[in-house]
Design a protein around this motif. Structure first.
Motif, PDB file in Angstrom:
ATOM      1  N   LEU A 130       0.821  -1.213   0.000  1.00 56.86           N
ATOM      2  CA  LEU A 130       0.000   0.000   0.000  1.00 56.86           C
ATOM      3  C   LEU A 130       0.855   1.263   0.000  1.00 56.86           C
ATOM      4  N   VAL A 131       1.935   1.261   0.755  1.00 50.91           N
ATOM      5  CA  VAL A 131       2.809   2.436   0.768  1.00 50.91           C
ATOM      6  C   VAL A 131       3.412   2.654  -0.617  1.00 50.91           C
ATOM      7  N   LEU A 132       3.846   1.574  -1.250  1.00 52.08           N
ATOM      8  CA  LEU A 132       4.415   1.689  -2.591  1.00 52.08           C
ATOM      9  C   LEU A 132       3.378   2.192  -3.592  1.00 52.08           C
ATOM     10  N   GLU A 133       2.154   1.650  -3.516  1.00 50.82           N
ATOM     11  CA  GLU A 133       1.085   2.088  -4.413  1.00 50.82           C
ATOM     12  C   GLU A 133       0.797   3.580  -4.229  1.00 50.82           C
ATOM     13  N   ALA A 134       0.755   4.018  -2.983  1.00 52.84           N
ATOM     14  CA  ALA A 134       0.470   5.425  -2.706  1.00 52.84           C
ATOM     15  C   ALA A 134       1.549   6.329  -3.280  1.00 52.84           C
ATOM     16  N   LEU A 135       2.799   5.960  -3.085  1.00 50.35           N
ATOM     17  CA  LEU A 135       3.906   6.769  -3.595  1.00 50.35           C
ATOM     18  C   LEU A 135       3.904   6.796  -5.128  1.00 50.35           C
ATOM     19  N   GLN A 136       3.689   5.660  -5.738  1.00 48.58           N
ATOM     20  CA  GLN A 136       3.704   5.593  -7.201  1.00 48.58           C
ATOM     21  C   GLN A 136       2.525   6.339  -7.816  1.00 48.58           C
ATOM     22  N   ALA A 137       1.396   6.396  -7.081  1.00 44.45           N
ATOM     23  CA  ALA A 137       0.216   7.084  -7.598  1.00 44.45           C
ATOM     24  C   ALA A 137       0.261   8.584  -7.346  1.00 44.45           C
ATOM     25  N   GLY A 138       1.274   9.044  -6.634  1.00 45.09           N
ATOM     26  CA  GLY A 138       1.375  10.465  -6.341  1.00 45.09           C
ATOM     27  C   GLY A 138       0.408  10.938  -5.266  1.00 45.09           C
ATOM     28  N   ALA A 139      -0.016  10.022  -4.390  1.00 44.48           N
ATOM     29  CA  ALA A 139      -0.900  10.404  -3.286  1.00 44.48           C
ATOM     30  C   ALA A 139      -0.153  11.335  -2.333  1.00 44.48           C
ATOM     31  N   ASP A 140      -0.915  12.084  -1.556  1.00 43.72           N
ATOM     32  CA  ASP A 140      -0.335  13.048  -0.620  1.00 43.72           C
ATOM     33  C   ASP A 140       0.098  12.324   0.650  1.00 43.72           C
ATOM     34  N   VAL A 141       1.214  11.614   0.553  1.00 44.12           N
ATOM     35  CA  VAL A 141       1.760  10.878   1.697  1.00 44.12           C
ATOM     36  C   VAL A 141       2.541  11.854   2.562  1.00 44.12           C
ATOM     37  N   GLU A 142       2.101  12.033   3.796  1.00 41.40           N
ATOM     38  CA  GLU A 142       2.736  13.015   4.680  1.00 41.40           C
ATOM     39  C   GLU A 142       3.848  12.407   5.523  1.00 41.40           C
ATOM     40  N   THR A 143       3.621  11.188   5.992  1.00 40.10           N
ATOM     41  CA  THR A 143       4.568  10.548   6.911  1.00 40.10           C
ATOM     42  C   THR A 143       4.660   9.067   6.594  1.00 40.10           C
ATOM     43  N   ILE A 144       5.868   8.516   6.667  1.00 42.47           N
ATOM     44  CA  ILE A 144       6.071   7.077   6.553  1.00 42.47           C
ATOM     45  C   ILE A 144       6.838   6.628   7.787  1.00 42.47           C
ATOM     46  N   VAL A 145       6.312   5.568   8.410  1.00 43.11           N
ATOM     47  CA  VAL A 145       6.907   5.065   9.646  1.00 43.11           C
ATOM     48  C   VAL A 145       7.470   3.669   9.386  1.00 43.11           C
ATOM     49  N   ILE A 146       8.743   3.493   9.722  1.00 41.83           N
ATOM     50  CA  ILE A 146       9.464   2.245   9.483  1.00 41.83           C
ATOM     51  C   ILE A 146       9.774   1.579  10.824  1.00 41.83           C
ATOM     52  N   ASP A 147       9.620   0.254  10.866  1.00 44.16           N
ATOM     53  CA  ASP A 147      10.048  -0.500  12.033  1.00 44.16           C
ATOM     54  C   ASP A 147      11.577  -0.454  12.070  1.00 44.16           C
ATOM     55  N   ALA A 148      12.112   0.199  13.088  1.00 44.24           N
ATOM     56  CA  ALA A 148      13.563   0.411  13.164  1.00 44.24           C
ATOM     57  C   ALA A 148      14.329  -0.907  13.241  1.00 44.24           C
ATOM     58  N   GLU A 149      13.717  -1.935  13.821  1.00 44.25           N
ATOM     59  CA  GLU A 149      14.417  -3.212  13.954  1.00 44.25           C
ATOM     60  C   GLU A 149      14.499  -3.961  12.631  1.00 44.25           C
ATOM     61  N   ARG A 150      13.539  -3.725  11.748  1.00 44.91           N
ATOM     62  CA  ARG A 150      13.533  -4.432  10.459  1.00 44.91           C
ATOM     63  C   ARG A 150      14.141  -3.605   9.333  1.00 44.91           C
ATOM     64  N   GLY A 151      14.213  -2.311   9.517  1.00 43.89           N
ATOM     65  CA  GLY A 151      14.816  -1.454   8.509  1.00 43.89           C
ATOM     66  C   GLY A 151      13.899  -1.179   7.329  1.00 43.89           C
ATOM     67  N   VAL A 152      14.408  -0.417   6.392  1.00 42.27           N
ATOM     68  CA  VAL A 152      13.623  -0.028   5.221  1.00 42.27           C
ATOM     69  C   VAL A 152      13.442  -1.232   4.297  1.00 42.27           C
ATOM     70  N   PRO A 153      12.199  -1.596   3.968  1.00 44.55           N
ATOM     71  CA  PRO A 153      11.981  -2.711   3.039  1.00 44.55           C
ATOM     72  C   PRO A 153      12.666  -2.444   1.697  1.00 44.55           C
ATOM     73  N   THR A 154      13.218  -3.476   1.101  1.00 42.84           N
ATOM     74  CA  THR A 154      13.968  -3.333  -0.144  1.00 42.84           C
ATOM     75  C   THR A 154      13.165  -2.628  -1.227  1.00 42.84           C
ATOM     76  N   GLU A 155      11.859  -2.997  -1.344  1.00 41.77           N
ATOM     77  CA  GLU A 155      11.025  -2.433  -2.399  1.00 41.77           C
ATOM     78  C   GLU A 155      10.826  -0.929  -2.269  1.00 41.77           C
ATOM     79  N   LEU A 156      11.030  -0.406  -1.045  1.00 39.11           N
ATOM     80  CA  LEU A 156      10.757   1.004  -0.807  1.00 39.11           C
ATOM     81  C   LEU A 156      12.002   1.889  -0.816  1.00 39.11           C
ATOM     82  N   ARG A 157      13.166   1.296  -0.935  1.00 36.84           N
ATOM     83  CA  ARG A 157      14.392   2.092  -0.806  1.00 36.84           C
ATOM     84  C   ARG A 157      14.483   3.173  -1.881  1.00 36.84           C
ATOM     85  N   ALA A 158      14.243   2.814  -3.116  1.00 42.19           N
ATOM     86  CA  ALA A 158      14.321   3.814  -4.183  1.00 42.19           C
ATOM     87  C   ALA A 158      13.188   4.829  -4.105  1.00 42.19           C
TER      88      ALA A 158
END
Length: 266
Positions: A40-68
């Motif tokens: 869902l986060v990837l879909e929102a970013l790719q669709a140009g939705a008004d994403v204000e904040t993204i919260v990442i689980d610090a223990e798991r790190g940034v998911p690979t698909e979302l790094r770029a």
């Protein structure tokens, strides 16, 4: 990403504000809603939705698909503890990422496009069904979905998850059917609905003109007010022993017949 912060306290005011979005009244008041999970986060970013904040689980790190995508996004990034991830999401197993998105302003003009195909929900209260219907409408290239009063909240986390990102792909309009249905009829739009008493099937109806497909709840069907506005009642033929399909499955059958006629019939 421009702004990255780390939060560890469940009592942090930012955390409280994000967790409050699990309740409809806070979503309505703030004009924001939650999206959960990588897809869902990837879909929102790719669709140009008004994403204000993204919260990442610090223990798991940034998911690979979302790094770029995150490297190009201009929203706030927060690294949070698993406890905070659990508090702010509505799932049994907290996702590795969630986001806060501003509610979009749906383009109501999409309802009245030439030869429009619009799905209208009248009292559909189940989040899973509503989300699946939005996905099906997206899949066939429908112009819009209307959520009438009495239907589930579009921004309920369960509904959002069930759309699998399709709510970012086509307009979803929340409105009063008592106003929208008469307006549609004055514009020459045909209103159709299903009925067990109908004799015409969904395969005999000509879906190629401007059509709004009205769908009611599984338990009660269309309201009397909506049913009175319907121009054509149809039935999905069944040759097995099943008595009925649920509203999400029925919508998919109907929408794909519309797609077949509009795009593939010779």
């Amino acid at each position: 990403m421009n702004r990255t912060t780390s939060i560890t306290s469940l009592q942090n005011e930012k955390v409280k504000a994000m967790a409050a979005l699990l309740d409809k009244k806070h979503r309505d008041r703030s004009g924001r809603f939650l999206i959960e999970g990588v897809h869902l986060v990837l879909e929102a970013l790719q669709a140009g939705a008004d994403v204000e904040t993204i919260v990442i689980d610090a223990e798991r790190g940034v998911p690979t698909e979302l790094r770029a995508p995150l490297g190009q996004a201009g929203c706030e990034l927060i690294e949070a503890t698993p406890a905070i991830m659990a508090k702010c999401t509505g799932t049994d197993s907290p996702p590795p990422v969630f986001g806060i998105v501003a509610k979009p302003r749906a383009d109501a003009s999409a309802l009245y496009r030439p030869d429009s195909l619009v799905v209208v929900l009248d009292g559909v209260r189940d989040p899973g069904n509503a989300g699946t219907i939005i996905r099906s409408a997206d899949a066939v290239g429908a112009d819009a979905v209307v959520l009438g009063r009495g239907s589930v909240d579009l921004y309920n986390p369960k509904t959002v998850r069930s759309t699998m990102g399709s709510l970012f792909h086509l307009p979803v309009v929340e409105g009063d059917l008592a106003e929208l249905l008469p307006e549609a009829k004055t514009r020459g739009i045909h209103l159709v609905g299903t009925s067990l008493q109908a004799t015409a099937t969904c395969y005999s109806y000509d879906w190629r003109g401007p059509t709004w497909l009205l769908l009611g709840s599984e338990s009660t069907g269309l309201s009397d007010e909506a049913l009175a506005m319907v121009d054509t009642r149809m039935i999905i033929p069944m040759h097995g022993r099943s008595e009925s399909l649920n509203v999400a499955m029925a919508s998919t059958v109907l929408l794909y017949e519309a797609l077949r006629q509009r795009r593939y019939a010779r």
